[in-house]
Design an enzyme around this catalytic site. Structure first.
Site, PDB file in Angstrom:
ATOM      1  CG  ASP A   1      -2.017   1.005   1.172  1.00  6.04           C
ATOM      2  OD1 ASP A   1      -2.208   1.612   0.096  1.00  6.04           O
ATOM      3  OD2 ASP A   1      -2.708   1.196   2.186  1.00  6.04           O
TER       4      ASP A   1
ATOM      5  CG  ASP B   1      -3.382   3.818  -3.511  1.00  3.32           C
ATOM      6  OD1 ASP B   1      -4.261   3.030  -3.900  1.00  3.32           O
ATOM      7  OD2 ASP B   1      -3.548   4.612  -2.563  1.00  3.32           O
ATOM      8  CD  GLU B   2      -5.547  -0.933  -1.556  1.00  3.29           C
ATOM      9  OE1 GLU B   2      -5.224  -1.704  -0.629  1.00  3.29           O
ATOM     10  OE2 GLU B   2      -6.572  -0.236  -1.535  1.00  3.29           O
TER      11      GLU B   2
END
Length: 363
Positions: free
Chosen positions: A15, A110-111
């Site tokens: 993350d 983003d993860e």
């Protein structure tokens, strides 16, 4: 006789730390050390996409209104999001992941989950791989990420949030049940504000409290999610890392600066949203057969209207015209605050040349 050791998967959840804001700080060093909000203008109805850690000290969080963020920290810097830049950086991050495994399941820009049970470089240690990934992101992209490591997706995702920013947390097999028993119910996947409140009224505050209920009791109160709760409090989560997630729809929406019934302004916004949707669609080399118009009124009542075309929608003009026709079918007796356009029901992916051939035939 040797007893074989149980085999466990090795799952990493990566993350990025305040991703959008971190990219802005990297690209514009003058933002560093100051409260930074990525989203709409402070006087708009836009929402916060993300905020850096300096801004979060003032209570600013993702999804709150920008006007609320401004009231919490009037001297914060507000910048518009640059999604094309974030998408390009996200691609670079995934290229780092693919050095170690092809089993990568992106959840957003983003993860992502990584299954490194069998890693490409034969490193073997999930902790070492997570360290190498974090170091590569830091040295190559000048960004930081947090990693959670465990034997399943549920625990790995929670673990990645424990020591943010720039954290690395490993929850081994022997510690999982105790870890989940101590976990506040608000941290459970699928538990939002409403479900958390319901759990509190039932005197359920931690995983240990949930564990006291039978599966049937949990299903009675929480439906299908009840079975999920029953398993994860016992450390059971067999969901695989899925590297290819089928795309169900592509959409774009926008909140108007002022609620309006002005048909010309609404039509103009539909045209703008249609262009965005078509650009995203063409990158995927797909054709969608269903257009959906989303309308949110000033009283927050929300409706949708849809229509389909068996030949698919092949250009911006078709999408926009269909959206405008759908708007005409709605009785507008109160101001509108948000419009959205979505396309779904995809035909098979096809090369751009074939899409152009179809377009020429339609013309």
């Amino acid at each position: 006789m040797d007893i074989p050791k149980p085999s466990f998967r090795k799952i990493i959840h990566i993350d990025m730390d305040a991703f959008y804001a971190s990219v802005e700080e990297r690209d514009f060093p003058e933002y560093r050390g100051k409260p930074l909000v990525v989203g709409g203008r402070p006087d708009s109805r836009g929402v916060v996409a993300t905020a850096n850690y300096e801004a979060r000290k003032y209570g600013i969080r993702s999804a709150i209104s920008c006007s609320k963020a401004f009231s919490l920290c009037p001297f914060a810097i507000f910048v518009p999001p640059r999604f094309d830049v974030y998408a390009a950086v996200s691609k670079q991050i995934r290229e780092i992941f693919y050095r170690y495994t092809d089993l990568v399941e992106p959840l957003s820009l983003d993860e992502a989950y990584l299954d490194i049970t069998e890693d490409k470089l034969n490193i073997g240690s999930a902790i070492e791989i997570a360290k190498q990934i974090k170091e590569a992101i830091k040295t190559e992209l000048n960004l930081t990420a947090s990693a959670g490591i465990s034997i399943n997706k549920f625990v790995a995702k929670i673990a990645s949030d424990i020591n943010k920013p720039d954290g690395l947390t490993f929850i081994g097999p022997s510690k999982i049940e105790k870890f989940i028993e101590d976990l506040p119910v608000e941290k459970f996947f699928g538990v939002g504000k409403v479900t958390a409140q319901k759990m509190r009224t039932m005197q359920l505050y931690t995983g240990a409290d949930i564990k006291k209920l039978t599966e049937e009791q949990l299903k009675h109160h929480f439906g299908k999610t009840g079975s999920f709760f029953y398993k994860v409090v016992r450390g059971i989560d067999n969901r695989p890392v899925q590297p290819f997630r089928e795309m169900k729809s592509i959409s774009a929406e926008d909140t108007l600066k002022f609620d309006t019934e002005d048909i010309y302004e609404l039509n103009a916004l539909i045209k703008l949203l249609s262009e965005t949707v078509y650009n995203r669609l063409s990158k995927k080399q797909n054709i969608g057969k269903t257009i959906t118009l989303k309308i949110k009124f000033s009283d927050f009542k929300q409706i949708t209207r849809s229509t389909s075309n068996l030949n698919g929608f092949l250009n911006t003009e078709q999408i926009a015209a269909t959206g405008i026709d759908l708007l005409k079918s709605v009785e507008i007796n109160k101001p509108i605050r948000l419009l959205g356009i979505g396309i779904s029901n995809f035909m098979h992916a096809m090369p751009k040349e074939e899409i152009q051939d179809q377009l020429r035939l339609k013309l």
